[in-house]
Design a protein around this motif. Structure first.
Motif, short mmCIF file in Angstrom:
data_model
loop_
_atom_site.label_atom_id
_atom_site.label_comp_id
_atom_site.label_asym_id
_atom_site.label_seq_id
_atom_site.Cartn_x
_atom_site.Cartn_y
_atom_site.Cartn_z
N ILE A 9 47.93 32.81 49.51
CA ILE A 9 48.56 34.12 49.52
C ILE A 9 48.13 34.90 48.29
O ILE A 9 48.17 34.37 47.17
CB ILE A 9 50.10 34.00 49.54
CG1 ILE A 9 50.56 32.97 50.57
CG2 ILE A 9 50.72 35.37 49.79
CD1 ILE A 9 50.17 33.28 51.98
N VAL A 10 47.75 36.15 48.48
CA VAL A 10 47.44 37.05 47.37
C VAL A 10 48.54 38.09 47.26
O VAL A 10 48.95 38.67 48.27
CB VAL A 10 46.07 37.74 47.57
CG1 VAL A 10 45.77 38.67 46.39
CG2 VAL A 10 44.96 36.69 47.71
N VAL A 11 49.03 38.31 46.04
CA VAL A 11 50.11 39.26 45.80
C VAL A 11 49.62 40.31 44.82
O VAL A 11 49.23 39.99 43.69
CB VAL A 11 51.36 38.56 45.22
CG1 VAL A 11 52.48 39.56 44.99
CG2 VAL A 11 51.82 37.44 46.14
N THR A 12 49.62 41.57 45.22
CA THR A 12 49.30 42.66 44.29
C THR A 12 50.59 43.12 43.61
O THR A 12 51.67 42.96 44.15
CB THR A 12 48.66 43.85 45.00
OG1 THR A 12 49.65 44.53 45.79
CG2 THR A 12 47.52 43.41 45.93
N GLU A 67 38.62 39.52 45.99
CA GLU A 67 39.92 38.91 45.68
C GLU A 67 40.63 38.41 46.94
O GLU A 67 41.39 37.45 46.90
CB GLU A 67 40.82 39.92 44.97
CG GLU A 67 40.32 40.36 43.60
CD GLU A 67 40.36 39.25 42.57
OE1 GLU A 67 41.05 38.24 42.80
OE2 GLU A 67 39.69 39.39 41.54
N PHE A 68 40.37 39.08 48.07
CA PHE A 68 41.10 38.76 49.29
C PHE A 68 40.40 37.75 50.20
O PHE A 68 41.02 37.23 51.13
CB PHE A 68 41.35 40.05 50.10
CG PHE A 68 42.24 41.06 49.42
CD1 PHE A 68 42.99 40.73 48.31
CD2 PHE A 68 42.32 42.37 49.91
CE1 PHE A 68 43.81 41.66 47.69
CE2 PHE A 68 43.13 43.30 49.31
CZ PHE A 68 43.88 42.96 48.19
N LEU A 69 39.13 37.48 49.96
CA LEU A 69 38.38 36.56 50.83
C LEU A 69 39.07 35.20 50.87
O LEU A 69 39.42 34.61 49.85
CB LEU A 69 36.95 36.40 50.32
CG LEU A 69 35.98 37.54 50.66
CD1 LEU A 69 34.64 37.33 49.96
CD2 LEU A 69 35.77 37.65 52.18
N ALA A 73 47.23 35.71 53.76
CA ALA A 73 48.07 36.91 53.76
C ALA A 73 47.92 37.62 52.43
O ALA A 73 47.72 36.98 51.38
CB ALA A 73 49.54 36.56 54.00
N VAL A 74 48.02 38.94 52.48
CA VAL A 74 48.11 39.77 51.27
C VAL A 74 49.48 40.43 51.28
O VAL A 74 49.85 41.08 52.27
CB VAL A 74 46.99 40.83 51.23
CG1 VAL A 74 47.27 41.85 50.12
CG2 VAL A 74 45.64 40.16 50.99
N VAL A 75 50.21 40.24 50.20
CA VAL A 75 51.49 40.91 50.01
C VAL A 75 51.26 42.03 49.01
O VAL A 75 50.98 41.79 47.84
CB VAL A 75 52.57 39.93 49.49
CG1 VAL A 75 53.89 40.67 49.27
CG2 VAL A 75 52.75 38.77 50.46
#
Length: 342
Positions: A9-12, A67-69, A73-75
């Motif tokens: 999971i990536v969180v911005t 960063e998202f590859l 999920a991206v939050v």
């Protein structure tokens, strides 16, 4: 896309009020293999299974696709509330930065996008009954915060049309508070030098009661739990998030042992506008206008489809936050630094 090792999971906006709670809950989730937190400034804080990258989502130099590859999920939580005197700057970060995030999610092939919308995206509505997620999201056009949140709702409409294979979830929380956010929110809305001890009940013999000033609150950790549930499920669409009861002057006065005193809207707005115009108050009179018009939200969909319910009442949330103000509470990230003033 999830592997046996757990989802990625990536969180911005991972170091702010909501981000710190979301990252903590995801890092404790056995179904999550790793969390990557993106923020403009790297924190001292390092929870389990979490790594960090210094990324400004509004910067054209930031390689968001990289960063998202590989993410499941991206939050997307990154948001700038200030400077309210320069809406072009917040538009660049909040709207253009969010659109860059959406585009990168599609380019990187991320299957799930969870976006932080807000009650502020809603058009003016009733204060005596709650509205569900079908209420129009055109915001209050005079307030930059509402205008930006509403614009992104339209951007997501187009995104979902163009990328039907990506699961999009829109969280629309009420006002979010926790003890650790007290110093940050005092700086954002009350000003850097507003003394936290002013939240002491004995210093507030009366409380202004402005017509229409009736809103909903929610503990940030409870909102984060909804994000966590959304990441781990297959739900789509918008979800209202709020705790009971609605907060108004009568409730606050009872909590603080104060007396509510009716104050006309025009008088309250004039005072806020004067302080804002002199750069003494960061919160704009336009946001005040919007707050008076925000509808109360019905959270039935979050309860039934997401399986979410808040663990704290709005009264408990406000009490915790006021204690944080008095104590100068904060956390080990740059936006959340604690600072006791006065």
């Amino acid at each position: 896309m999830s592997s046996e090792a757990g989802s990625r999971i990536v969180v911005t906006g991972a170091t702010g009020n909501v981000g710190t709670s979301v990252v903590r809950l995801l890092s404790e989730d056995p179904q999550v293999g790793s969390v990557r937190g993106l923020a403009r400034r790297l924190p001292e804080w390092s929870p389990p299974k979490t790594d960090w990258a210094a990324v400004d989502v509004a910067s054209e130099q930031a390689d968001l696709v990289k960063e998202f590859l590989g993410a499941d999920a991206v939050v997307h939580l990154a948001w700038a509330f200030q400077p309210t005197h320069d809406p072009a700057t917040t538009w660049r970060t909040n709207v253009l930065g969010s659109i860059r995030v959406f585009d990168a999610v599609a380019s990187a092939g991320v299957p799930t996008l969870v976006h932080a919308s807000s009650v502020g995206a809603y058009s003016p509505g009733p204060k005596d009954q709650a509205v569900d997620e079908s209420w129009p999201t055109h915001g209050w056009p005079d307030a930059a915060y509402c205008r930006e949140k509403a614009y992104l709702e339209r951007a997501l409409d187009a995104f979902e049309r163009d990328h039907p294979g990506i699961r999009v979830v829109r969280m629309r929380p009420a006002f979010l508070f926790k003890r650790e956010s007290a110093s940050e929110q005092r700086r954002i809305f009350g000003g850097r030098f507003l003394p936290g001890p002013l939240a002491r009940p004995e210093l507030l013999p009366f409380l202004p009661d402005v017509p229409g000033l009736r809103v909903q609150a929610l503990h940030t950790d409870d909102a984060a739990a909804a994000y966590q549930l959304a990441v781990g499920s297959d739900v789509r669409g918008a979800f209202n998030l709020a705790a009971e009861p609605p907060v108004d002057a009568e409730l606050l006065a009872e909590m603080l042992g104060s007396r509510p005193v009716r104050l006309p809207r025009t008088a309250a707005r004039s005072a806020i506008a004067a302080a804002w115009g002199l750069h003494l108050l960061p919160a704009s009179p336009h946001l005040f206008d919007a707050v008076l018009r925000l509808p109360l939200m019905d959270c039935t969909r979050a309860h039934t489809e997401l399986g979410w319910r808040p663990t704290r009442t709005a009264t408990e949330v406000i009490e915790e936050f006021l204690q944080g103000l008095q104590q100068g509470a904060g956390a080990r990230t740059e936006p959340m630094r604690g600072r006791k003033v006065g």
